[in-house]
Design an enzyme around this catalytic site. Sequence first.
Site, PDB file in Angstrom:
ATOM      1  N   ARG A 187       0.844  -1.210   0.000  1.00  0.00           N
ATOM      2  CA  ARG A 187       0.000   0.000   0.000  1.00  0.00           C
ATOM      3  C   ARG A 187       0.874   1.252   0.000  1.00  0.00           C
ATOM      4  NH1 ARG A 187      -1.867   2.220   4.344  1.00  0.00           N
ATOM      5  NH2 ARG A 187      -2.206   0.258   5.423  1.00  0.00           N
ATOM      6  N   ASP A 208      -5.730  18.961 -14.754  1.00  0.00           N
ATOM      7  CA  ASP A 208      -6.057  17.653 -15.322  1.00  0.00           C
ATOM      8  C   ASP A 208      -5.569  17.696 -16.770  1.00  0.00           C
ATOM      9  OD1 ASP A 208      -7.274  15.475 -16.568  1.00  0.00           O
ATOM     10  OD2 ASP A 208      -9.015  15.533 -15.240  1.00  0.00           O
ATOM     11  N   TYR A 252     -14.291  17.839 -15.535  1.00  0.00           N
ATOM     12  CA  TYR A 252     -14.787  16.457 -15.524  1.00  0.00           C
ATOM     13  C   TYR A 252     -15.840  16.298 -14.415  1.00  0.00           C
ATOM     14  CZ  TYR A 252     -14.548  11.361 -15.214  1.00  0.00           C
ATOM     15  OH  TYR A 252     -14.846  10.026 -15.177  1.00  0.00           O
ATOM     16  N   LYS A 286      -7.163   6.500 -19.931  1.00  0.00           N
ATOM     17  CA  LYS A 286      -7.306   7.037 -21.285  1.00  0.00           C
ATOM     18  C   LYS A 286      -6.013   6.750 -22.065  1.00  0.00           C
ATOM     19  CE  LYS A 286     -11.112   8.200 -19.393  1.00  0.00           C
ATOM     20  NZ  LYS A 286     -11.368   9.378 -18.599  1.00  0.00           N
TER      21      LYS A 286
HETATM   22  C1  LIG Z   1     -11.854   9.683 -17.215  1.00  0.00           C
HETATM   23  C2  LIG Z   1     -11.410  10.997 -16.678  1.00  0.00           C
HETATM   24  C3  LIG Z   1     -11.097  11.175 -15.324  1.00  0.00           C
HETATM   25  C4  LIG Z   1     -11.316  10.099 -14.300  1.00  0.00           C
HETATM   26  O1  LIG Z   1     -10.480   9.022 -14.473  1.00  0.00           O
HETATM   27  P1  LIG Z   1     -10.870   7.535 -13.990  1.00  0.00           P
HETATM   28  O2  LIG Z   1      -9.639   6.778 -14.287  1.00  0.00           O
HETATM   29  O3  LIG Z   1     -12.058   7.116 -14.766  1.00  0.00           O
HETATM   30  O4  LIG Z   1     -11.165   7.633 -12.524  1.00  0.00           O
HETATM   31  C5  LIG Z   1     -10.628  12.403 -14.923  1.00  0.00           C
HETATM   32  N1  LIG Z   1     -10.488  13.422 -15.777  1.00  0.00           N
HETATM   33  C6  LIG Z   1     -10.795  13.300 -17.080  1.00  0.00           C
HETATM   34  C7  LIG Z   1     -10.616  14.467 -17.981  1.00  0.00           C
HETATM   35  C8  LIG Z   1     -11.284  12.092 -17.572  1.00  0.00           C
HETATM   36  O5  LIG Z   1     -11.607  11.979 -18.857  1.00  0.00           O
END
Ligand SMILES: *Cc1c(COP(=O)(O)O)cnc(C)c1O
Length: 396
Positions: free
Chosen positions: A58, A184, A111, A209
Amino acid sequence: MKKEWKIETKISHYAEERGNYEGAVVPPIFQNSLFTFENWDAIDAAFDDRINTSIYSRGRNPGVNIVEQKLAMISGGEKARLFASGMAAITAAVMHFLNAGDHVIAIKNIYGPANNLITVYLKKKMEIETTFVSGNSIDEYKAAIRPNTKLIYLESPSTAIFSIQNIESICKLARLKNIKTIIDNTWASPIFQKPLNMGVDLEVHSCSKYIGGHSDVVAGLVIGNAVDIDSISVNEFELLGGKTAPIDAWLLMRSLRTLPIRMKAHQESSIKVAEYLESHPKVETVNYPGLKSFPQHELAKKQMTGFSGLMAFKLKTTDLSQIKIFFNSLEIFKIGVSWGGHESLVYAPAISYLKELSPEQFAGLGISLGDMRISVGLEDADDLISDLEQALKTIN
Ligand SMILES: *Cc1c(COP(=O)(O)O)cnc(C)c1O
């Protein structure tokens, strides 16, 4: 490893100490919860440097750490931490900078779950206040700053409406006012945009992604300086416990070896697809930062070295039955949420918005029924265009 080597050269080999695993060209998955020690003094010493020593998975896991080092190197950050999901990473980063009663400035249309985290969950639990800005002018940020503003939260390009924020000038203002910044950076990937070099404090990603890229991993990432990441490691990371599984980190290591060439391929196809859609008489508009017609194209080009594959376009028709025929006629573009994988996808944001909003609220968002979001994958661009062509032919 020479400093001047390009990322494409370094990415596969960086942080892999193959001598430690009999020269295996791919490091093993360290599928273990704990690590054992020779004697009292050895485990005692390990606790003195627990951030950099593997004691329990962890905290630190050697296989996960290889991937963290690679991601820090690509992004130009000192350290990185992988999390169980993008949301686990965002939660850790936001909570790292905030205390009860603090104020956050965020750009509109971040998001959705990140928005809920800050404006609903943390509001209730920690009385966090939020001001949203459209993000286009620095004066908006200046006007929104309060004495208790501790964080500016950015998403550039934003993945709902593709707004671009001027990262350098916002970070300059934030530093002057002792405000921390998080971005982000999922849309651009660490290949096409380096926000840490523009003054951002913490960069977050959903590795589900492009970084993963094969639609087989859910994971997240925070990158920043060693002081912030070490603090996150012993607090939000270990206490909230949102660690990555060793196998998921190992899959991400596999993904990183092709990240630069995948991003190039996504870009090449996406520009072709966007230009095709823009020229089509049944398409009203295309929203894609890589297009010359995109209103913030110049700023986008200044901040990024490339463009990824998520875009939106609006069909001219407003007739829901026609829109559904188009949507259902696509063959290569699969219907689904998420994006950034090898496979091309289509989604209509109206499907989820209409469940949460009244028709008036929906209209106020500037999103319409005929808005299509596509993620351009790694299939042949001409095949993708033919698929869109045949689906567009099915409607008036
Ligand atoms: C998908 C996404 C997230 C969240 O990510 P997860 O891996 O699904 O928790 C955050 N920011 C953006 C821009 C996203 O497209």
